[in-house]
Design an enzyme around this catalytic site. Structure first.
Site, PDB file in Angstrom:
ATOM      1  N   TRP A   6       1.001  -1.405  -0.065  1.00 55.43           N
ATOM      2  CA  TRP A   6      -0.020   0.046  -0.021  1.00 55.43           C
ATOM      3  C   TRP A   6       0.790   1.312   0.139  1.00 55.43           C
ATOM      4  CZ3 TRP A   6      -3.966  -2.176  -1.827  1.00 55.43           C
ATOM      5  CH2 TRP A   6      -4.460  -3.457  -1.265  1.00 55.43           C
ATOM      6  N   ASP A  12      -1.814   6.539   6.270  1.00 56.31           N
ATOM      7  CA  ASP A  12      -2.959   5.569   5.935  1.00 56.31           C
ATOM      8  C   ASP A  12      -3.051   4.477   7.243  1.00 56.31           C
ATOM      9  OD1 ASP A  12      -4.518   3.215   4.904  1.00 56.31           O
ATOM     10  OD2 ASP A  12      -3.210   2.851   3.485  1.00 56.31           O
ATOM     11  N   LYS A  31     -11.909  -2.517   7.064  1.00 57.07           N
ATOM     12  CA  LYS A  31     -11.131  -3.557   7.760  1.00 57.07           C
ATOM     13  C   LYS A  31     -11.326  -3.510   9.357  1.00 57.07           C
ATOM     14  CE  LYS A  31      -7.371  -3.146   4.149  1.00 57.07           C
ATOM     15  NZ  LYS A  31      -7.335  -4.581   3.721  1.00 57.07           N
TER      16      LYS A  31
END
Length: 362
Positions: A104, A173, A197
């Site tokens: 990511w 993030d 998540k």
């Protein structure tokens, strides 16, 4: 656990608290006495105003935010933020620091560079297959921001302590560990997190941005890609993902009123992760893939002696009511995602199954 429900270790979309699902079920056809489903009410109605305003208030209370921070609900997931962050926070001549700790982070760096932005990768853990979090990072004092990924779902690593950037605002993030522990918010200029998540279903991204960062957006950024557009309209410039925001509101209510806040949530998360890691550390059959000092409390990644055994392990686990244990397709192996809603009993059941499987196959 309900008789027809399994223990859910999926990495995302992931487990939600059972009381939240039950409340959704109870009110789905007639939300708040409206005579309509929550999926049918107008986002301009008082019913939805109450939902989104309560969600914002709970975020502020749980994270102890001061008035300098704005809470936004966006679409496009965390992946949209990979381009929105540099688009909004970097002007002509600016540069930004990025730490690459896996998939990511790599994607975030790519999206910034596509725009021609000046990006400095000041540290990376690629040299050991992203199995650790770098230390002693040479951040640049003049950087517009320092970008990190707080928890890495694929490789199972997590920042145990956030870095000292010398006053440069951190952009993080936090998709897979938001609300899992207390934060020193003064370090952060912007936090973003896809909901699917650790705090809700897919379809909404939470962004928390400080006012000085909000004011940076250059002219020429399209309206739908400007943070200020959402801040000025209470996240309702266009039709927001109402059901996803409603579910996030209920998860925040569960976290605040049932769990008792982030200190208690962190203690429970450490206990859950400790059960798994402690067992694997004394086993010759299972091997945790992340280096000890960098292990995630949210995503426990591990390997068995060979890939055939891993396939058998995942299949037999599902037969025993333990789902979602296959590792990410890019790395293989196994992964137990034990986010906030995953109960301690689920982790205990997994460890019991792992012991049985080792006795049979070790």
């Amino acid at each position: 656990m309900k008789a027809d429900r399994i223990h859910n270790f999926n990495a995302g979309p992931a487990a939600l608290p059972l009381p939240v699902l039950e409340e959704i079920q109870e009110s789905f056809l007639n939300f708040a006495g409206s005579g309509m489903s929550v999926t049918e009410i107008s986002h301009r109605s008082k019913w939805f105003d109450d939902v989104i305003n309560d969600a914002i208030a709970r975020v502020k209370r749980i994270l102890k935010l001061n008035d300098r921070y704005q809470v936004l609900f966006l679409q496009g997931g965390a992946s949209m933020q990979f381009c929105m962050v540099p688009m909004n926070l970097m002007g002509d001549g600016d540069s930004a620091d990025y730490v690459n700790t896996g998939t990511w982070s790599t994607k975030a760096i790519k999206e910034a560079r596509i725009q021609g932005k000046s990006i400095n990768v000041v540290a990376s853990s690629e040299d050991r297959n992203f199995s650790y979090i770098p230390r002693a990072i040479p951040f640049n004092a003049g950087a517009a921001y320092a970008h990190i990924t707080s928890n890495n779902t694929i490789k199972g690593t997590q920042w145990a302590q956030f870095p000292d950037t010398g006053g440069v605002p951190i952009v993080s993030d936090m998709s897979s560990d938001i609300f899992s522990r207390p934060l020193e918010m003064e370090k952060f200029g912007l936090i973003y997190a896809g909901a699917q998540k650790n705090m809700g279903p897919a379809g909404v991204c939470l962004a928390i941005i400080r006012d000085d960062m909000l004011a940076r957006t250059p002219e020429g950024v399209p309206s739908m890609l400007r943070y200020s557009t959402y801040a000025e309209k209470n996240s309702m410039y266009n039709t927001p993902p109402c059901f996803a925001i409603y579910t996030v509101q209920l998860v925040l209510k569960w976290l605040e009123e049932t769990i008792g806040g982030l200190d208690k949530m962190e203690a429970l998360n450490r206990k859950k992760a400790g059960l798994l890691y402690d067992y694997m550390d004394q086993s010759d059959f299972y091997r945790a893939t992340a280096e000890r000092e960098s292990r995630s409390l949210m995503n426990v990644t591990f390997r068995l002696p060979d890939e055939d055994l891993e396939k058998t392990f995942v299949a037999e686990a599902l037969e025993n009511g333990l789902g979602g244990l296959k590792g990410h397709r890019s790395v293989g192996g196994c992964r137990a995602s034990i986010y906030n809603p995953t109960p301690l009993a689920a982790v205990a059941a997994l460890v019991d199954f792992m012991k049985t499987f080792e006795r049979k196959n070790g």
